[in-house]
Design a protein around this motif. Structure first.
Motif, PDB file in Angstrom:
ATOM      1  N   VAL A  40      64.359  37.628 -11.175  1.00 26.90           N
ATOM      2  CA  VAL A  40      64.549  38.742 -11.648  1.00 26.90           C
ATOM      3  C   VAL A  40      63.064  39.755 -11.678  1.00 26.90           C
ATOM      4  O   VAL A  40      63.195  41.105 -11.685  1.00 26.90           O
ATOM      5  N   SER A  93      73.161  44.740  -9.799  1.00 25.75           N
ATOM      6  CA  SER A  93      72.579  43.326 -10.893  1.00 25.75           C
ATOM      7  C   SER A  93      72.683  42.129 -10.078  1.00 25.75           C
ATOM      8  O   SER A  93      72.331  41.130  -9.630  1.00 25.75           O
ATOM      9  N   PHE A  97      70.719  39.756  -7.787  1.00 19.72           N
ATOM     10  CA  PHE A  97      70.150  38.681  -8.397  1.00 19.72           C
ATOM     11  C   PHE A  97      70.206  37.680  -6.972  1.00 19.72           C
ATOM     12  O   PHE A  97      70.013  36.834  -6.649  1.00 19.72           O
TER      13      PHE A  97
ATOM     14  N   LEU B  42      67.927  40.760 -16.649  1.00 20.54           N
ATOM     15  CA  LEU B  42      67.645  41.873 -15.212  1.00 20.54           C
ATOM     16  C   LEU B  42      68.977  42.824 -15.828  1.00 20.54           C
ATOM     17  O   LEU B  42      68.469  43.602 -15.084  1.00 20.54           O
ATOM     18  N   TYR B  43      70.247  42.589 -15.959  1.00 24.92           N
ATOM     19  CA  TYR B  43      70.901  43.569 -16.423  1.00 24.92           C
ATOM     20  C   TYR B  43      70.421  45.467 -17.204  1.00 24.92           C
ATOM     21  O   TYR B  43      71.054  45.982 -16.889  1.00 24.92           O
ATOM     22  N   MET B  46      67.813  47.107 -14.857  1.00 23.88           N
ATOM     23  CA  MET B  46      68.952  47.689 -14.477  1.00 23.88           C
ATOM     24  C   MET B  46      69.277  49.040 -14.922  1.00 23.88           C
ATOM     25  O   MET B  46      69.630  50.188 -14.119  1.00 23.88           O
ATOM     26  N   SER B  47      70.310  48.866 -16.282  1.00 21.25           N
ATOM     27  CA  SER B  47      71.113  48.920 -16.023  1.00 21.25           C
ATOM     28  C   SER B  47      70.188  50.910 -17.229  1.00 21.25           C
ATOM     29  O   SER B  47      70.837  51.600 -17.137  1.00 21.25           O
TER      30      SER B  47
END
Lengths: 253, 180
Positions: A40, A93, A97, B42-43, B46-47
């Motif tokens: 991440v 993602s 990932f 992470l999502y 990113m978003s």
């Protein structure tokens, strides 16, 4: 016990911090957790730092990030259409990932998070849950048309529907097992061939060092293959995700 | 895939080697927790931050390229128009110059023609006048020649014969001489 030559040793989880137990399961920050957060961190660093300048003419790093963006975007558009772009952050993602975790696995001594079935299953379950929830939310019960292809004669419709249901149920399994098995098998093979070098050298002395060139060559070739597999499996997971999301967007065949 | 060492039955006895690590179910809860945290983070990153930024960069670039192409097209059209206008005015000037040259040539031609005609007429008049004068003189001279010849003949005959011939005889003789 786990000797350095044991090919399974590399998949062992090691607790870095323990937070106690919930029932039978220990909640601990492990090497796998560390690698997940490192992935991440790397992705965030790459995407945020490289685009810091918002250059019109991109530098090397910004080009790399933009290429990944365009690549995933074109994959999503190609499989799920323009409407699929609402899932773009999710697919991006996922792709980054898995790709980074797979590539981390190629670093000697590093831990391969995607070689653990529970992680790949969680990824696959995330995809399938997204498909189910979005499908029912968007189309209501019409989403079930996914299992009833149009234009099929009525007398074989139950059979076809059954096959469709089974294939849908097997999706999270095939999606997770494909990634897991590829990473696991590849890393075991690599370790076995690399282990041969040590065994030959310690077992046969000088002669062993010479014969050891053969498994060394094999290890080099396998490393190249595994690098390909690492990227390819990330892509396969991504494109299957897009195809499944397309079902959620357009359930009618 | 061989899975004889899968142990999904609760507690692993302490000291015993744990199951094949990827199938060790007692680690699943922990793995899922950290996976959820990591992937969630992470999502979110990113978003919320990364992808909108990259999208904006790419969009701005394509907009800029499109605008630049439009500018280039517009400038090209302008220069094309200017070139056409130039060609047109060049052609017009060419035609005009030709017309002026033709006009001048015609005017000069007409003038010189008129002058020449006038001159020719004048010359013709002079020639006619001269011819008339010449013919008058000739007639006069011819008339005087006949008189002189008659006188000379009369004088010669008188000297030879001692007597003047008759005027009519001289005239007849002159006529005969002239006829021969």
């Amino acid at each position: 016990m786990a000797s350095p030559i044991d090919p399974i040793h590399q998949f062992e989880l090691k607790n870095l911090f323990s937070f106690g137990r919930i029932g039978n399961s220990e909640i601990a920050f492990t090497n796998a957790s560390l690698f997940m957060f490192s992935a991440v961190g790397i992705i965030a660093l790459l995407t945020l730092l490289a685009t810091r300048d918002r250059a019109v003419v991109p530098g090397r790093m910004q080009s790399l990030v933009e290429m990944s963006y365009e690549f995933v975007a074109s994959t999503v558009r190609g499989s799920a259409g323009q409407e699929g772009m609402r899932f773009f952050p999710f697919v991006f993602s996922l792709f980054m990932f898995i790709l980074v975790l797979n590539l981390f696995g190629m670093i000697p001594g590093a831990f391969t998070v995607t070689s653990h079935i529970i992680v790949t299953f969680a990824l696959a379950a995330l995809v399938i849950l997204t498909v189910l929830i979005y499908g029912f939310w968007k189309h209501g019960l019409h989403f079930l048309k996914l299992f009833v292809p149009s234009g099929v004669p009525i007398y074989i419709l139950p059979l076809v529907t059954m096959i469709e249901v089974i294939s849908f149920i097997s999706r999270p399994i095939s999606l997770s097992v494909r990634l897991f098995a590829n990473m696991l098998a590849g890393h075991i093979t690599l370790k076995v061939f690399a282990g041969f070098i040590g065994m030959l050298a310690t077992g046969l002395g000088a002669f062993g060092w010479i014969v050891g060139i053969l498994p060394l060559g094999m290890t080099v070739a396998l490393t190249a293959l595994e690098l390909l597999v690492a990227v390819l499996q990330a892509y396969v997971f991504t494109i299957l995700t897009c195809i499944y999301l397309n079902d959620a967007l357009h359930p009618g065949h | 895939m061989a899975q004889p060492i899968v142990t999904t039955t609760g507690a692993t006895p302490p000291g015993a080697k744990a199951a094949f690590p990827p199938f060790a179910s007692e680690t699943f809860a922990s793995q899922l927790l950290w996976f959820a945290l990591a992937f969630g983070l992470l999502y979110w990153l990113m978003s919320r931050i990364a992808l909108p930024r990259i999208g904006t960069i790419i969009e701005e670039r394509s907009n800029r390229i499109a605008a630049d192409l439009d500018d280039a097209q517009r400038l090209k059209d302008e220069s094309d128009a200017a070139a056409t206008a130039y060609e047109k005015s060049l052609a017009e000037a060419h035609d005009k110059a030709k017309a002026i040259a033709q006009e001048t040539r015609d005017a000069l031609g007409a003038e010189s023609n008129a002058k020449r005609n006038a001159l020719e007429a004048q010359l013709a008049d002079k020639i006619a006048a001269s011819e008339a004068a010449i013919s008058a003189r000739t007639a006069e001279a011819m008339a005087s020649v006949r008189g002189i010849a008659a006188e000379a003949a009369t004088a010669i005959v008188e000297r030879l014969t001692g007597r003047a011939p008759e005027r009519a005889a001289v005239e007849a003789a002159l006529d005969r001489a002239r006829a021969s």
